[in-house]
Each structure stands twice: as C-alpha cells, then as structure tokens.
Design a protein around this motif. Sequence first.
Motif, PDB file in Angstrom:
ATOM      1  N   ALA B  72      45.656  42.072  34.124  1.00 47.38           N
ATOM      2  CA  ALA B  72      46.692  41.415  33.323  1.00 47.38           C
ATOM      3  C   ALA B  72      47.660  42.434  32.733  1.00 47.38           C
ATOM      4  O   ALA B  72      48.890  42.276  32.811  1.00 47.38           O
ATOM      5  N   LEU B  73      47.104  43.514  32.148  1.00 44.55           N
ATOM      6  CA  LEU B  73      47.958  44.514  31.516  1.00 44.55           C
ATOM      7  C   LEU B  73      48.833  45.222  32.538  1.00 44.55           C
ATOM      8  O   LEU B  73      50.039  45.419  32.323  1.00 44.55           O
ATOM      9  N   ALA B  74      48.237  45.599  33.676  1.00 40.20           N
ATOM     10  CA  ALA B  74      49.001  46.330  34.688  1.00 40.20           C
ATOM     11  C   ALA B  74      50.033  45.430  35.349  1.00 40.20           C
ATOM     12  O   ALA B  74      51.142  45.873  35.667  1.00 40.20           O
ATOM     13  N   ALA B  75      49.696  44.151  35.537  1.00 38.49           N
ATOM     14  CA  ALA B  75      50.629  43.247  36.201  1.00 38.49           C
ATOM     15  C   ALA B  75      51.877  43.036  35.339  1.00 38.49           C
ATOM     16  O   ALA B  75      52.978  42.853  35.854  1.00 38.49           O
ATOM     17  N   ILE B  76      51.700  43.080  34.020  1.00 36.38           N
ATOM     18  CA  ILE B  76      52.862  42.935  33.145  1.00 36.38           C
ATOM     19  C   ILE B  76      53.696  44.211  33.146  1.00 36.38           C
ATOM     20  O   ILE B  76      54.927  44.177  33.188  1.00 36.38           O
ATOM     21  N   ASN B  77      52.993  45.339  33.142  1.00 35.91           N
ATOM     22  CA  ASN B  77      53.697  46.607  32.981  1.00 35.91           C
ATOM     23  C   ASN B  77      54.311  47.173  34.264  1.00 35.91           C
ATOM     24  O   ASN B  77      55.339  47.831  34.219  1.00 35.91           O
ATOM     25  N   PHE B  78      53.650  46.964  35.387  1.00 34.00           N
ATOM     26  CA  PHE B  78      54.160  47.547  36.628  1.00 34.00           C
ATOM     27  C   PHE B  78      54.765  46.476  37.509  1.00 34.00           C
ATOM     28  O   PHE B  78      54.346  45.321  37.471  1.00 34.00           O
ATOM     29  N   ASP B  79      55.693  46.916  38.338  1.00 34.49           N
ATOM     30  CA  ASP B  79      56.217  46.001  39.354  1.00 34.49           C
ATOM     31  C   ASP B  79      55.192  45.857  40.460  1.00 34.49           C
ATOM     32  O   ASP B  79      54.542  46.832  40.838  1.00 34.49           O
ATOM     33  N   GLY B  80      55.046  44.650  40.964  1.00 33.99           N
ATOM     34  CA  GLY B  80      54.157  44.470  42.089  1.00 33.99           C
ATOM     35  C   GLY B  80      52.717  44.312  41.634  1.00 33.99           C
ATOM     36  O   GLY B  80      52.119  45.210  41.063  1.00 33.99           O
ATOM     37  N   ALA B  81      52.176  43.124  41.890  1.00 37.93           N
ATOM     38  CA  ALA B  81      50.845  42.818  41.404  1.00 37.93           C
ATOM     39  C   ALA B  81      49.766  43.596  42.153  1.00 37.93           C
ATOM     40  O   ALA B  81      48.639  43.689  41.675  1.00 37.93           O
ATOM     41  N   TRP B  82      50.117  44.159  43.310  1.00 38.55           N
ATOM     42  CA  TRP B  82      49.060  44.813  44.091  1.00 38.55           C
ATOM     43  C   TRP B  82      48.651  46.145  43.478  1.00 38.55           C
ATOM     44  O   TRP B  82      47.534  46.591  43.673  1.00 38.55           O
ATOM     45  N   VAL B  83      49.570  46.790  42.754  1.00 41.02           N
ATOM     46  CA  VAL B  83      49.178  47.982  42.002  1.00 41.02           C
ATOM     47  C   VAL B  83      48.114  47.585  40.982  1.00 41.02           C
ATOM     48  O   VAL B  83      47.077  48.242  40.828  1.00 41.02           O
ATOM     49  N   ALA B  84      48.397  46.474  40.315  1.00 39.42           N
ATOM     50  CA  ALA B  84      47.455  45.969  39.320  1.00 39.42           C
ATOM     51  C   ALA B  84      46.119  45.631  39.972  1.00 39.42           C
ATOM     52  O   ALA B  84      45.054  45.892  39.412  1.00 39.42           O
ATOM     53  N   PHE B  85      46.188  45.065  41.170  1.00 39.13           N
ATOM     54  CA  PHE B  85      44.978  44.704  41.913  1.00 39.13           C
ATOM     55  C   PHE B  85      44.110  45.943  42.137  1.00 39.13           C
ATOM     56  O   PHE B  85      42.907  45.932  41.886  1.00 39.13           O
ATOM     57  N   GLY B  86      44.758  47.020  42.592  1.00 37.70           N
ATOM     58  CA  GLY B  86      44.029  48.267  42.839  1.00 37.70           C
ATOM     59  C   GLY B  86      43.437  48.831  41.562  1.00 37.70           C
ATOM     60  O   GLY B  86      42.262  49.223  41.510  1.00 37.70           O
ATOM     61  N   LEU B  87      44.256  48.828  40.501  1.00 39.03           N
ATOM     62  CA  LEU B  87      43.783  49.371  39.228  1.00 39.03           C
ATOM     63  C   LEU B  87      42.612  48.562  38.688  1.00 39.03           C
ATOM     64  O   LEU B  87      41.690  49.110  38.082  1.00 39.03           O
ATOM     65  N   ALA B  88      42.646  47.241  38.919  1.00 37.92           N
ATOM     66  CA  ALA B  88      41.594  46.370  38.396  1.00 37.92           C
ATOM     67  C   ALA B  88      40.247  46.683  39.032  1.00 37.92           C
ATOM     68  O   ALA B  88      39.211  46.301  38.499  1.00 37.92           O
ATOM     69  N   ILE B  89      40.258  47.344  40.195  1.00 37.10           N
ATOM     70  CA  ILE B  89      38.991  47.783  40.781  1.00 37.10           C
ATOM     71  C   ILE B  89      38.663  49.197  40.314  1.00 37.10           C
ATOM     72  O   ILE B  89      37.529  49.501  39.955  1.00 37.10           O
ATOM     73  N   LEU B  90      39.694  50.052  40.298  1.00 36.83           N
ATOM     74  CA  LEU B  90      39.449  51.472  40.008  1.00 36.83           C
ATOM     75  C   LEU B  90      39.047  51.712  38.553  1.00 36.83           C
ATOM     76  O   LEU B  90      38.134  52.496  38.286  1.00 36.83           O
TER      77      LEU B  90
END
Lengths: 288, 346
Positions: B72-90
């Motif tokens: 949720a935090l990364a999807a708001i802050n970064f463009d492109g939800a897939w970055v957030a997807f990766g971060l949510a695992i890492l």
Amino acid sequence: MDFAVVVTVEILHSIAVLVLISSGLAVIFGMMRVINLAHGEFLTLGGYVAILGHRNGLNLYFCMLVLAPVVVGLWGLIVERLVVRWLYGRLINTMLATWGLSLAMTGAFSMIFGNTMTGIPNPLGGLTVGDYQISGYSLFLIAAAALVMAVITIVLKATRAGLIARGAMQRPDMAQAFGLNISHVYMTTFAAGAALSGLAGALLAPLVGLGPGSGANYIAKAFITVISGGASVVTGTIVSAGLFGSISQVFTLVTSSVGGEIALLVAAVVLLRLMPIGITGRFFKGWT
Amino acid sequence: MNSRVLVTEAGQVVAGTVACALVLPFIVDVHTATLLTVYAMLALSLGFIWGFGGILCFGQAAFYGLGAYTYALAAINFDGAWVAFGLAILVPAAFAGLLGALMFYGRLSDVYLAVVTLVVTLILFKFFNSTAGPSYRIGEARLGGFNGIPGFPTLTVPGSPDTYIYGAGLFYFAIALLALVYLGLRLTLLSPFGRIVVSLRENEERTELLGYDVRFYKSAAFAVSGGIAGLAGCLFANWAEIVTPGLFSLGQSAEIIIWVIVGGLGTLIGPMIGAALLGYLKFALGHQSVVDNSFIMGVLLIVVVLFLQEGLVPTVTRFAKAGLRRSSSKKSRRQSRRKRIVSDVR
C-alpha cells in the motif's frame, strides 16, 4: 517529594498488575512446563464471576477473593482432566490446545454475555498526597500482589503439599517411584494456577471494563513476563514483573500509554535475546 | 532429482491448479475464492517453515501485514504497482531474515521463539494502531492508525497502466501465483537447501555436527517463509483495497496456525486445503449468528490437537493407503511400501 511518591506508587501499581496477571500462568509453567494460552480467558472468567456475583447482591470482596478463585479453579480442574492431561510433555501441542480453548472461551463469552463491555465501580476512593491524588485501589492491588507472592512462597517452601509439588516438578519419575500420584499433583497444580488467575481477573475487574475479548489484552503481557522470568515461579515473576513494570510505567510517563506498551515489548525481545532461557535461567538458579 | 519427477510434479500442479481455478468460482463466488487463495498462500508460508523446518512461528501475521502495508505504501509513493509488488515480497523477506538471524544466532528455540515472534507481531499491531495523526506519514502516504490506508493503486496489466487486475482476473492471477509458489517450494525441498531444512526438523544437533551452520539455514528458511507471507499480504491488499492494523492481530496469527495444523503438518498441500476449508467455514458461519465463529474454531483446534494429531491430509492419505494395501496382493504390498518410503522422503 509528593510527585516522587506518586510516581513510586504508579510504578509499584504497574508491577503489581503484572505480578497478578502472570502468577497463575507462572505456577502452571514453572511446575508443569505447560503454557496455558487460555490464561487470559481464565482471568476474564474470574472477572465475569465477580461481576455477576456482585450484581446478584453478594458482597464485592467475597466475590473477588473467594467466589472467583473457586469457580475458575473448578473450571481449571475440568479443563485439566478433559484436555491438558493428555498432552503433558508436548509443549507445542499444549500451547495449541489451550489456544483453541482460549478462542472457544472467547466465543462462549460473547454468546453468553453479549458483545458489550461490563464493569463494576471502583470500591475504594482516592488518597491525597500533597497536590496529587492516588487511587486507594492501587494500594490495595499492590498489597494483594505482595500477599499472593508471599502465599505461593510459603506454600511451596513450608508445607508438605509444596514439598511434593516441588519434588514432582524436579523429577517426576522419582516422585512417582516414591508412590506419589503425579497425575493428582499435576491436576491440583493446574487447578491452583487457574484459581490464582480467577483471583487476579476478579481483582482487576474494577479497573478495566470487561468484554469477551478482554483476555487478549492480558495474555501477551502475562506470557512475556513468565517466559522472561524463567522457570522459578516466585523469583522469576517478581524480577521480570519488576523490570517490565518499571520500564513500561516510565515510558508511559515520558511518552504515551502506547509508548509504554511498545517499550515493554521491545525490552522483552532484547532481554530474551540476551538471556535465551529467561532471567532465572541465568541468575537466581534454584530459587523458588 | 531427475527431470522426469520434475515434469510429473509440474504436470500435477498445473492440473490441480486448473481444476481449482475452474471449479472454485462455482462453489463460492470469485470474490471469496480469491480470499481463500490468499489464505492458502499464507498457510503455505507457515506450513513450510513449521512443517519442514520445525520452527513454529507464532507471528506469521507480522510478515503478512508487513507485505500488505509495504504494498500500500509503495503503491502510493512510486509509479507503477509492480515495484510495490516486488517490495511487498522483499521487505517482509528481509525483515524475517533479520528477525530470524536475531533469534537463531541467539540460540532461541521453542517457547522463547514463539514469544519473540508473537511480541514482534504485537509491536507492529500497536505501532500501526497508534499512527492516526497526520504526522505519521511515509512519503505521500498517511498511515492512518486503526482506519488503515484505503485508496492505493492496485495491480495493473503490465504494459497497459489503465487496465486494473480485479475480480476474476485477480483470482486467476492469485491462483497462478499460488501454484508457482507451491511448485517452487516442492523444488526447494528436493534441493540440497531443502534437505538441510528438513534435517533441522529431524535433528538439529546432528545437522550441526555434520558441519552445517544451522543458524544460517534457519534464518534463510525463515526469510523464504516471510517473503511468501508478504506475497499473500500483497494479494490481500489488492483484494481488499484497504490495509488495516487488524492484519497484525493475534486472531490472525492464531488462525494461520489452526489452518496449518488442521490441514496437516509436514505436507505442503495440507495447509492450503486447511486454509481453504476453514476460510470457507468462517465465511459460511459469518452469515448466521447463533454460534460464535471463534467458538467453532477453538473447539476445532482442540479436537484436532487431541484426536487428529497429524491433520486432515496425512490422516486421509494414510487411511486411503491402508485401504489400498488391504485389497492388493503381497507383491504389490511390497511395491506400495517402497513407494511410501519414496513419498515420505519427498
């Protein structure tokens, strides 16, 4: 000076609450190596018994000091015979079964009492210290906690039952070879631990409102205090309750009540990292 | 491991997944089916670390919630939800690895481990619950306290940022990921790493005496489990479109453990089935209020611990095998025994 008195009472109060909520768990864990994760619900049950008794016209102190321990002790007896006794020696399985019991009891509470908070009024008024007020009930709780610890020590150290219990806890096989009925010792210990939980729950009932899920508020703190304390029932409980109670109260004063709770939890993690088998695993070995 | 085993495995997994993907939406609606898939993923993460590594984590919800919040935090802050997807695992994987290292290098085990994981979950719960003020923000995103974070961008089809993955699409995506993770774990268990993890469960001391650094392997396995739980959290965030501190609650942690033990410890398929069945049961019970939900769950857990210690899947398999053996000849009995030994090793 007055402020120092108030702060001291606050810290002692917070230690006393930890001692009370963890003593029942500590007896069961220290003696039987069983973790009763339904402990929070045992406390809640004690609170409900006290409230119901009081509502039905019985004396409040009778409800808190006699009725609640007896009822919860009997409940502990039933639980031990039906569930726990099949699982001795299997730590994780006992934890899971008692966790199941905790969920079931929470569910039962909300079916019986409804999803509302209930409470009893605080029976003791305030005391004036200079410019400050301290609650009389705080002092009562501190006294009660000290008394509970004293009684456990005396029972364990000075009575035949305590001797048997300590023997059974150190070498169950040897105790059995001497003709003691281990099964009965365990049953009594569990019931005694449950009774202590009932007493604590009833004593705390005037402080906090009581709802079906109240047990969850207690269990983590009790669990942490007992595990960090280590195997010795009295010493472990007092030392770790003293440590955590002071830390959380100091941080509550400096920051907020959430800050205090988080400080307590962080302290527990650090402590367990430094002393992997609890404080009495490292110091005070062989104390009661 | 030979390639034929691998191909059969993969074939079975694909067949099973396709069957589930086709049948599930008819039993429950797609919305619920997605949630059950998320639960299955979460149960799988604990089933791996507990059933194979012998490490009972009482705070799997910590990694689950962390995955959801990170997304949720990364999807708001970064463009492109897939970055957030990766971060949510890492992020949860790294967190689990660090927490694992802290515990295992400190030689914590059993109850002490349970306490620390439980406490960490509680800390996260209390922290996120108390972040209601506007001062609590990470970049553009406000943490929102007990109200959680709503309204973050969900996953989109790669290459076309306006096409959101939702509804049936999200379900197929989730179940495909579940199949991938399952297959990945099967392969991991066949690999040297997986064998060392299993040997930790069997006899930690002996593994150490054989020269393996058990602390490292335990931490690494813990990180893997945390990453999978984070992925489940990420999928949950996409499903619910809101994340709340409730993800970190004690109840959530309890539920994961119940799923795994009811489904069957020491299997990968068991936890998934346990999660789906109990998740569905909860859903079905939620519609009536005569009997309390947690009452049923609690009684179920007690009954399973007392009477069905292996859990559903191993018990059913054992009965099925016993039935087969009884009806077959002596020769095939020997064969089936050999097969059983092979399957136990697997």
